[in-house]
Design a protein around this motif. Sequence first.
Motif, mmCIF file in Angstrom:
data_model
loop_
_atom_site.group_PDB
_atom_site.id
_atom_site.type_symbol
_atom_site.label_atom_id
_atom_site.label_comp_id
_atom_site.label_asym_id
_atom_site.label_seq_id
_atom_site.Cartn_x
_atom_site.Cartn_y
_atom_site.Cartn_z
ATOM 1 N N VAL A 82 -30.865 -68.712 26.650
ATOM 2 C CA VAL A 82 -30.065 -67.497 26.529
ATOM 3 C C VAL A 82 -30.953 -66.305 26.879
ATOM 4 C CG1 VAL A 82 -28.671 -66.055 25.006
ATOM 5 C CG2 VAL A 82 -28.678 -68.545 24.700
ATOM 6 N N GLU A 83 -30.445 -65.418 27.735
ATOM 7 C CA GLU A 83 -31.204 -64.228 28.133
ATOM 8 C C GLU A 83 -30.500 -62.977 27.646
ATOM 9 O OE1 GLU A 83 -33.044 -62.018 32.110
ATOM 10 O OE2 GLU A 83 -32.117 -64.005 32.261
ATOM 11 N N LEU A 84 -31.263 -62.085 27.016
ATOM 12 C CA LEU A 84 -30.732 -60.833 26.487
ATOM 13 C C LEU A 84 -31.428 -59.656 27.163
ATOM 14 C CD1 LEU A 84 -30.755 -61.655 22.648
ATOM 15 C CD2 LEU A 84 -28.842 -61.899 24.238
ATOM 16 N N ILE A 85 -30.639 -58.714 27.651
ATOM 17 C CA ILE A 85 -31.171 -57.453 28.178
ATOM 18 C C ILE A 85 -31.002 -56.396 27.093
ATOM 19 C CG2 ILE A 85 -31.004 -55.717 29.982
ATOM 20 C CD1 ILE A 85 -31.889 -58.438 30.997
ATOM 21 N N VAL A 86 -32.079 -55.690 26.782
ATOM 22 C CA VAL A 86 -32.055 -54.677 25.722
ATOM 23 C C VAL A 86 -32.238 -53.307 26.365
ATOM 24 C CG1 VAL A 86 -33.116 -53.890 23.584
ATOM 25 C CG2 VAL A 86 -33.040 -56.328 24.100
ATOM 26 N N PHE A 87 -31.200 -52.484 26.316
ATOM 27 C CA PHE A 87 -31.283 -51.119 26.830
ATOM 28 C C PHE A 87 -31.771 -50.205 25.707
ATOM 29 C CE2 PHE A 87 -27.809 -52.926 29.530
ATOM 30 C CZ PHE A 87 -28.496 -52.868 30.729
ATOM 31 N N LEU A 88 -32.867 -49.487 25.958
ATOM 32 C CA LEU A 88 -33.506 -48.661 24.932
ATOM 33 C C LEU A 88 -33.393 -47.178 25.261
ATOM 34 C CD1 LEU A 88 -36.760 -50.747 24.406
ATOM 35 C CD2 LEU A 88 -34.715 -50.751 22.987
ATOM 36 N N SER A 89 -33.243 -46.388 24.216
ATOM 37 C CA SER A 89 -33.094 -44.943 24.400
ATOM 38 C C SER A 89 -34.393 -44.273 24.823
ATOM 39 C CB SER A 89 -32.589 -44.307 23.101
ATOM 40 O OG SER A 89 -33.541 -44.472 22.059
ATOM 41 N N CYS A 90 -35.532 -44.957 24.646
ATOM 42 C CA CYS A 90 -36.819 -44.339 24.992
ATOM 43 C C CYS A 90 -37.100 -44.408 26.494
ATOM 44 C CB CYS A 90 -37.953 -45.008 24.222
ATOM 45 S SG CYS A 90 -38.072 -46.783 24.506
ATOM 46 N N PHE A 91 -36.291 -45.146 27.230
ATOM 47 C CA PHE A 91 -36.434 -45.198 28.686
ATOM 48 C C PHE A 91 -35.449 -44.212 29.307
ATOM 49 C CE2 PHE A 91 -37.684 -49.960 28.395
ATOM 50 C CZ PHE A 91 -38.977 -49.601 28.026
ATOM 51 N N HIS A 92 -35.970 -43.140 29.933
ATOM 52 C CA HIS A 92 -35.123 -42.136 30.557
ATOM 53 C C HIS A 92 -35.194 -42.160 32.078
ATOM 54 C CE1 HIS A 92 -36.086 -40.521 26.470
ATOM 55 N NE2 HIS A 92 -34.773 -40.373 26.470
ATOM 56 N N SER A 93 -36.009 -43.058 32.620
ATOM 57 C CA SER A 93 -36.144 -43.172 34.064
ATOM 58 C C SER A 93 -36.767 -44.520 34.388
ATOM 59 C CB SER A 93 -37.031 -42.053 34.630
ATOM 60 O OG SER A 93 -38.364 -42.193 34.151
ATOM 61 N N PHE A 94 -36.689 -44.911 35.660
ATOM 62 C CA PHE A 94 -37.329 -46.149 36.084
ATOM 63 C C PHE A 94 -38.837 -46.053 35.910
ATOM 64 C CE2 PHE A 94 -33.401 -46.240 38.758
ATOM 65 C CZ PHE A 94 -32.858 -47.404 38.241
ATOM 66 N N GLN A 95 -39.391 -44.878 36.209
ATOM 67 C CA GLN A 95 -40.835 -44.695 36.080
ATOM 68 C C GLN A 95 -41.287 -44.849 34.639
ATOM 69 O OE1 GLN A 95 -38.775 -42.739 37.768
ATOM 70 N NE2 GLN A 95 -39.662 -42.024 39.703
ATOM 71 N N GLU A 96 -40.493 -44.295 33.705
ATOM 72 C CA GLU A 96 -40.860 -44.384 32.293
ATOM 73 C C GLU A 96 -40.786 -45.832 31.804
ATOM 74 O OE1 GLU A 96 -38.639 -41.749 29.848
ATOM 75 O OE2 GLU A 96 -40.214 -41.648 28.328
ATOM 76 N N GLU A 97 -39.781 -46.555 32.287
ATOM 77 C CA GLU A 97 -39.698 -47.966 31.901
ATOM 78 C C GLU A 97 -40.914 -48.736 32.400
ATOM 79 O OE1 GLU A 97 -37.667 -52.080 33.127
ATOM 80 O OE2 GLU A 97 -36.467 -50.294 33.562
#
Length: 381
Positions: A82-97
Amino acid sequence: MAVAQELYGFPASRLDSFVTQWLQPTREWKEEVLETVQTVEQFLRQENFRGDRGLARNVRVLKVLKVGCFGNGTMIRSTTDVELIVFLSCFHSFQEEARHHQAVLRLIQERMSYCQDLLDLGLSNLSVTDGVPSSLVFTIQTRETWEPITVTVVPAYRALGPSRPSSEVYADLIKANGYPGNFSPSFSELQRNFVKHRPTKLKSLLRLVKHWYQQRAPDIQVTVQQWGHSDLTLWVNPYEPIKKLKEKIRLSRGYSGLQRLSFQEPGGERQLIRSHCSLAYYGIFCDTHICLLDTISPEIQVFVKNPDGGSHAYAIHPLDFVLTLKQQIEDRQGFRSQEQRLEFQGQVLEDWFDFKSYGIQDSVTIILSKKSNGAAPFAPS
């Protein structure tokens, strides 16, 4: 569980019956797996990640998304990944991720290792694995039958948001200049929904293709050769990423460094094989010989300059927490880790950030001083 009959023994007119009888999971089994995975989702949604590793103070899980066969409704019987994608509020851009991806993974890993609900499910093999992108992988067991389930967690920047994507999203993606595939989880919702809302006939076809692949893609024998060592024989799926082959070599030989693998076609030149590719990518579908050139130690050496002007050398791993270096300093010099303040190029190093996040490389100098009351460390830019 009974083994599925040979697919080629079924006439085309009865393929729907084949899918229902042999491939489609039972409702009870599916509910048992999803109930177990729901414990992981609850942990991710409810855990407090605020303030750690220099991230934003109010870090929230915006959404947990099941992707792959469990997300789009094409799972086949006895699927245990099972694969889970977690979207986080601390990522505001691709660069920040890209900048904080590894640090977030290790933060989740640390918190997860203390989660009693997951420990009750037999949490094991919890590790951060390199890949495109890197992920957190672990094993838990279902409550009723104790069947092992492998769960993969990938943190991502929610580039699409709740609405349809705009052209600016793709422009930002190009500007981020990431490695191919690194930001694909940001678009996983589009990928999942494309299949999820398609007719049952298409999902049945996908199940048949998966079943055919499992039956018709046997492992091949790979002989790993290395100067000064006996040959190592492994069985590998030619369609799996090379990184899985490297992991098998690491477990068999105990290597912790970076591995370089190469192969040579008859009459051709020897070439390196890349971790994110597969043997099939290089046209290797039968038994083959691979050369392990060498392993490169992942550790680097840094110098820590003391307040009195003296310095000491320490060996660290780029993905270690800053706290691990503070503990080394305490062991050698008796300077309590809680009172230490480490700086590199004017930035205060946060305990739960890794060294790679600060761009720390081999032979750099880190400044050690005593913390002042009320000092607030900040994250790398």
